[in-house]
Design an enzyme around this catalytic site. Sequence first.
Site, mmCIF file in Angstrom:
data_model
loop_
_atom_site.group_PDB
_atom_site.id
_atom_site.type_symbol
_atom_site.label_atom_id
_atom_site.label_comp_id
_atom_site.label_asym_id
_atom_site.label_seq_id
_atom_site.Cartn_x
_atom_site.Cartn_y
_atom_site.Cartn_z
ATOM 1 N N THR A 185 33.869 48.195 43.465
ATOM 2 C CA THR A 185 35.867 48.007 43.560
ATOM 3 C C THR A 185 35.768 48.452 45.020
ATOM 4 O O THR A 185 36.047 49.161 45.829
ATOM 5 C CB THR A 185 36.784 47.624 42.402
ATOM 6 O OG1 THR A 185 35.862 47.264 41.702
ATOM 7 C CG2 THR A 185 37.947 46.860 42.605
ATOM 8 N N LYS A 233 32.571 44.212 43.747
ATOM 9 C CA LYS A 233 33.693 43.512 43.569
ATOM 10 C C LYS A 233 34.990 42.815 44.149
ATOM 11 O O LYS A 233 35.556 44.618 44.605
ATOM 12 C CB LYS A 233 33.686 43.826 42.242
ATOM 13 C CG LYS A 233 34.887 43.168 41.312
ATOM 14 C CD LYS A 233 35.396 43.729 39.875
ATOM 15 C CE LYS A 233 36.539 43.101 39.694
ATOM 16 N NZ LYS A 233 37.754 43.591 39.917
ATOM 17 N N TYR A 283 35.652 52.899 42.023
ATOM 18 C CA TYR A 283 36.994 52.801 43.073
ATOM 19 C C TYR A 283 36.500 54.667 43.681
ATOM 20 O O TYR A 283 35.858 55.249 43.107
ATOM 21 C CB TYR A 283 38.583 53.223 42.576
ATOM 22 C CG TYR A 283 38.501 51.887 42.263
ATOM 23 C CD1 TYR A 283 39.042 51.098 42.317
ATOM 24 C CD2 TYR A 283 39.537 52.484 40.677
ATOM 25 C CE1 TYR A 283 39.481 49.585 42.147
ATOM 26 C CE2 TYR A 283 40.553 50.843 40.596
ATOM 27 C CZ TYR A 283 40.120 49.485 40.974
ATOM 28 O OH TYR A 283 40.690 48.537 40.402
ATOM 29 N N HIS A 292 41.317 40.395 43.330
ATOM 30 C CA HIS A 292 41.561 41.089 42.132
ATOM 31 C C HIS A 292 42.881 40.714 41.269
ATOM 32 O O HIS A 292 43.577 41.097 40.947
ATOM 33 C CB HIS A 292 42.598 42.465 42.989
ATOM 34 C CG HIS A 292 41.446 43.544 42.185
ATOM 35 N ND1 HIS A 292 40.524 45.016 42.902
ATOM 36 C CD2 HIS A 292 42.388 44.481 40.863
ATOM 37 C CE1 HIS A 292 41.612 45.795 41.822
ATOM 38 N NE2 HIS A 292 42.597 45.621 41.492
ATOM 39 N N SER A 299 36.294 50.757 33.684
ATOM 40 C CA SER A 299 37.152 50.694 34.499
ATOM 41 C C SER A 299 37.241 52.479 35.067
ATOM 42 O O SER A 299 37.678 53.184 34.245
ATOM 43 C CB SER A 299 38.597 50.163 34.773
ATOM 44 O OG SER A 299 39.058 50.885 35.221
HETATM 45 C C1 FNR Z 1 43.187 44.805 37.112
HETATM 46 N N1 FNR Z 1 41.546 45.022 38.139
HETATM 47 C C2 FNR Z 1 41.059 45.759 37.738
HETATM 48 N N2 FNR Z 1 39.746 46.011 38.481
HETATM 49 C C3 FNR Z 1 38.950 46.867 39.063
HETATM 50 O O1 FNR Z 1 37.826 46.637 39.948
HETATM 51 N N3 FNR Z 1 39.662 48.317 38.625
HETATM 52 C C4 FNR Z 1 40.303 48.960 37.461
HETATM 53 O O2 FNR Z 1 40.470 49.055 37.377
HETATM 54 C C5 FNR Z 1 41.025 47.145 37.015
HETATM 55 N N4 FNR Z 1 42.234 47.049 37.176
HETATM 56 C C6 FNR Z 1 43.256 45.925 36.254
HETATM 57 C C7 FNR Z 1 44.197 46.170 35.754
HETATM 58 C C8 FNR Z 1 45.019 45.235 35.413
HETATM 59 C C9 FNR Z 1 46.223 45.030 33.838
HETATM 60 C C10 FNR Z 1 44.351 43.916 35.426
HETATM 61 C C11 FNR Z 1 44.790 42.888 35.309
HETATM 62 C C12 FNR Z 1 43.701 43.286 36.372
HETATM 63 C C13 FNR Z 1 41.101 43.200 38.883
HETATM 64 C C14 FNR Z 1 40.199 43.006 37.076
HETATM 65 O O3 FNR Z 1 39.360 43.220 37.105
HETATM 66 C C15 FNR Z 1 39.823 41.244 37.683
HETATM 67 O O4 FNR Z 1 39.134 41.753 38.839
HETATM 68 C C16 FNR Z 1 40.985 40.269 37.237
HETATM 69 O O5 FNR Z 1 42.120 40.825 36.267
HETATM 70 C C17 FNR Z 1 40.212 38.382 37.317
HETATM 71 O O6 FNR Z 1 41.724 37.992 36.748
HETATM 72 P P1 FNR Z 1 42.091 37.382 36.082
HETATM 73 O O7 FNR Z 1 40.976 36.942 35.204
HETATM 74 O O8 FNR Z 1 42.746 38.561 34.839
HETATM 75 O O9 FNR Z 1 42.945 36.302 35.918
#
Ligand code: FNR
Length: 390
Positions: free
Chosen positions: A164, A262, A138, A286, A115
């Site tokens: 994203t 994404k 981002y 997300h 990330s």
């Molecule tokens: C995320 N997600 C996320 N996505 C992204 O593009 N950059 C990021 O920094 C983050 N940070 C993040 C932190 C936390 C704690 C969570 C739970 C999620 C979203 C992540 O990449 C992904 O899309 C989801 O977590 C998918 O869903 P599940 O597998 O957690 O149900």
Amino acid sequence: MSAWGSDWGRLPATAADWRLKAQARLPRFLFDYVDGGATDEQTLRANEAAWAGHTLRQRVLVDVDGVDTRTALLGQPCSLPLALAPIGLAGLMARRGEVQAARAAEAVGVPFTLSTVGICPLAEVMGAVQRPPWFQLYMLRDRGIVRALLQRAWAAGCRTLVFTVDLPISGMRHRDTRNGLSAPPARAALIKAVQLSTRPGWLWDVAIKGQPHGFGNLSDQVPRAQNMDAFKAWIDTQFDPTVTWADIDWLRQQWPGTVVLKGLLDEGDAHAAVQAGVQGLIVSNHGGRQLDGVAPTATKLPAIAHAVGAELEVLVDGGVRSGVDVFRALALGARGVLIGRPWVWALAGGGERALTELLQRWQHELKLAMTLAGVTRVADIGPQHLETLA
Ligand code: FNR
């Protein structure tokens, strides 16, 4: 505390088991940050439930010797069609968390995505693995910082950029509010102190021995980089709500490699992604953290995959909780899945070893599902293997 947490009577086997271990180990504000979703968490719950709604067809007396879970995602060979999703602040969930996760992913043979707002910098992750991670971006208001980030990732050998697009502003999460994350500083500090007092293991292992805790990839760009609150305040001002499809052109000029969008949920947006010339998209809400009330990803996947799956690679995430769910996602048209919370739960609960074992179990589960569905190759999994769509 042992890697298995305090519950000596049971060994964790599933993502749900590791969730409980993570809960026992993390301070509440961190567990809730990972576990929670936007507002009423309807989409969060629906994501998981939607996969379970698809029934597999069992087929017997088929020669299933040599079932093979291997495939390639965005050109990268993988031992199963799964990648670790980008997770901000993962280095607060386990000591040098991104490094441990990247190692586990490499050991099993799946991609790891770093990330923008990870704790460990790309250079540290690169020092621990052979294969460069996918890099998640981002878009920040300061395009000079974005350009510098991309140049560094490219120079480090990253070739897959996960951009994203579903976070023009941060989602609203009630759990974070309850844990005081947006409270006045004195109150926030008090709530945090109370929660931390019950987690001495985490304090020693992660808070003390796991330092430094900044946004590693942005450390040299942000004033007062070592102060997490200053970082958070800065990043909140930096998310750019003005980004449009026109910016994808700019991005593709900066990044000669693979670009994956994404956070798409809409067929119209998927067609626009094809027009924009990107190589892949991730059907994602997300993890139910942005707009509560949007559809679960399993519901949106089939139409999007049908519309554009021949033209770019369609991946999906959100609520995938087992190897059988991976099978379901492929049967509904995805080339592969990303998982978020499950990898963080395993990492927080039991470190790199736990995550490695969980991924291996999922690979085995996928193999079992393929075997009992009578299909030997990942590429041959399709709607014919589900009751609901056959
Ligand atoms: C995320 N997600 C996320 N996505 C992204 O593009 N950059 C990021 O920094 C983050 N940070 C993040 C932190 C936390 C704690 C969570 C739970 C999620 C979203 C992540 O990449 C992904 O899309 C989801 O977590 C998918 O869903 P599940 O597998 O957690 O149900």
